[in-house]
Design a protein around this motif. Structure first.
Motif, mmCIF file in Angstrom:
data_model
loop_
_atom_site.group_PDB
_atom_site.id
_atom_site.type_symbol
_atom_site.label_atom_id
_atom_site.label_comp_id
_atom_site.label_asym_id
_atom_site.label_seq_id
_atom_site.Cartn_x
_atom_site.Cartn_y
_atom_site.Cartn_z
ATOM 1 N N GLU A 182 -38.826 71.450 -41.538
ATOM 2 C CA GLU A 182 -38.960 71.555 -43.003
ATOM 3 C C GLU A 182 -39.255 73.003 -43.392
ATOM 4 O OE1 GLU A 182 -40.464 69.167 -41.193
ATOM 5 O OE2 GLU A 182 -39.384 67.400 -41.909
ATOM 6 N N GLU A 183 -40.139 73.640 -42.626
ATOM 7 C CA GLU A 183 -40.480 75.032 -42.932
ATOM 8 C C GLU A 183 -39.245 75.928 -42.813
ATOM 9 O OE1 GLU A 183 -43.714 76.577 -40.575
ATOM 10 O OE2 GLU A 183 -43.501 78.564 -41.490
ATOM 11 N N TYR A 185 -36.128 75.183 -43.367
ATOM 12 C CA TYR A 185 -35.245 75.021 -44.528
ATOM 13 C C TYR A 185 -35.869 75.644 -45.781
ATOM 14 C CZ TYR A 185 -31.838 72.378 -41.888
ATOM 15 O OH TYR A 185 -30.863 72.039 -40.979
ATOM 16 N N LYS A 186 -37.220 75.611 -45.868
ATOM 17 C CA LYS A 186 -37.890 76.189 -47.046
ATOM 18 C C LYS A 186 -37.719 77.702 -47.128
ATOM 19 C CE LYS A 186 -41.595 72.907 -47.711
ATOM 20 N NZ LYS A 186 -42.890 72.562 -47.214
ATOM 21 N N VAL A 187 -37.754 78.372 -45.974
ATOM 22 C CA VAL A 187 -37.737 79.843 -46.005
ATOM 23 C C VAL A 187 -36.321 80.437 -45.909
ATOM 24 C CG1 VAL A 187 -40.067 80.094 -45.061
ATOM 25 C CG2 VAL A 187 -38.100 80.051 -43.492
ATOM 26 N N LEU A 212 -34.753 71.315 -49.557
ATOM 27 C CA LEU A 212 -35.875 72.258 -49.432
ATOM 28 C C LEU A 212 -35.409 73.709 -49.494
ATOM 29 C CD1 LEU A 212 -37.789 70.547 -46.466
ATOM 30 C CD2 LEU A 212 -38.367 70.441 -48.901
ATOM 31 N N MET A 213 -34.130 73.942 -49.303
ATOM 32 C CA MET A 213 -33.637 75.331 -49.263
ATOM 33 C C MET A 213 -33.738 75.988 -50.645
ATOM 34 S SD MET A 213 -30.314 75.015 -46.723
ATOM 35 C CE MET A 213 -30.062 76.788 -46.569
ATOM 36 N N PRO A 214 -33.985 77.313 -50.654
ATOM 37 C CA PRO A 214 -34.156 78.003 -51.936
ATOM 38 C C PRO A 214 -32.870 78.068 -52.761
ATOM 39 C CG PRO A 214 -34.357 79.534 -50.081
ATOM 40 C CD PRO A 214 -34.161 78.187 -49.495
#
Ligand code: 3PG
Length: 305
Positions: A182-183, A185-187, A212-214
């Protein structure tokens, strides 16, 4: 003794010539079946051979049962989800791959497709650059590592997630290891997929994770189409007009992707990540050497079953 090269998508002719030399120098006859269009051709060709060298060609239980002399299958490439390992093991047939041999070719295509889409398919309109963007490598194996190396050259910040590797191992290569998928995909503004298709990964890349992607995110799939939850991805592309999807393996519902989101998706006409002269030579020669080493000396390095 005979070894069959069965490739629906053939190796470069120069690679085949070198494979022929390796096999014939070992006193083994080479049988070549290229660009076949029906399963029957493959079933006929495997009948009297002790070894088979393949690419993404399907070796299922029917093929295994038709190959009564078969001792070894070499997948000239990384992923072996096209081979029925259980059926092979039941007949004491050894299956091997040639890990890493085509990795650079796939990685170069990843970055090439990223530039193509960042520049709006070269249509002349204003695009974006890769420099200073973030990329997440989902599974840091041979291909992922090569993508990281090239992405760093573009001036990207590279993150990676790989549950099978120690973070220190990833960090030592100038790549930032993250603790969870998850982290990652978030960053990551870009995510490059390098997971194999296994029961655990099939359809694992879906709506919730990719969401979750920006903003302005791009997902690149040079792994396997099966790892994508295509319905979820289509929904995401509908919900987010900033999202881009690139794949070297056409989705099952490609027509729907293209009809609805043509500007934001790109699919190679035929899977071509490993389709370079260098990769064909590296993987083909490794496969020929491994086939000979097993049939002559019982060496089964890179056995996967
Ligand atoms: C692999 O698993 O090695 C790649 O997906 C390449 O497959 P190919 O040999 O069918 O091009």
């Amino acid at each position: 003794m005979k070894v069959l090269i069965a490739t629906e998508k053939p190796f470069a002719a120069s690679a085949v010539n070198e494979m022929k030399t390796i096999i014939e120098n070992a006193g083994i006859e080479l049988v070549l079946l290229e660009k076949y269009t029906s399963k029957q051709e493959l079933l006929d060709a495997v009948k009297n051979v002790e070894g088979i060298i393949i690419r993404s060609d399907i070796i299922d239980s029917e093929v295994i049962n038709a190959a009564s002399q078969l001792k070894v299958v070499i997948r000239a490439g990384a992923g072996y989800d096209n081979v029925d390992l259980k059926a092979a093991s039941e007949k004491n047939i050894v299956v091997m791959n040639t890990p890493g041999q085509n990795a650079n070719a796939v990685a170069e295509l990843v970055l090439g497709m990223m530039v193509f889409m960042a520049r709006n398919k070269f249509n002349g309109s204003t695009g974006t650059e890769l420099k200073d963007k973030t990329i997440g490598i989902h599974a840091y194996g041979n291909v992922g590592r090569n993508v990281a190396r090239i992405a760093k050259g573009f001036g990207m910040t590279v993150y990676a997630y790989d549950p099978f590797l120690k973070p220190e191992h990833i960090n030592a290569e100038g790549v930032i290891a993250v603790d969870s998928v998850e982290e990652l995909y978030k960053v990551s503004q870009y995510i490059s997929l390098h997971i194999p298709a296994t029961p655990a990964t099939i359809k694992s890349i879906g709506y919730d994770l990719v969401s979750l992607m920006p903003k302005g995110a791009t997902l690149i799939n040079t792994a396997r189409k099966e790892v994508i939850d295509e319905a979820g991805l289509l929904k995401l592309m509908g919900d987010r007009d900033d999202f881009v999807y690139i794949a070297d393996i056409k989705p099952s519902n490609m027509d729907e992707f293209n009809a609805k989101y043509e500007d934001r998706c790109f699919f190679t006409p035929k899977k071509m990540g490993a389709q370079t002269k260098e990769a064909n030579t590296n993987a083909g020669l490794a496969a020929a050497n491994q086939a000979v080493a097993y049939l002559k000396s019982g060496i089964d390095k890179f056995r996967v079953n």
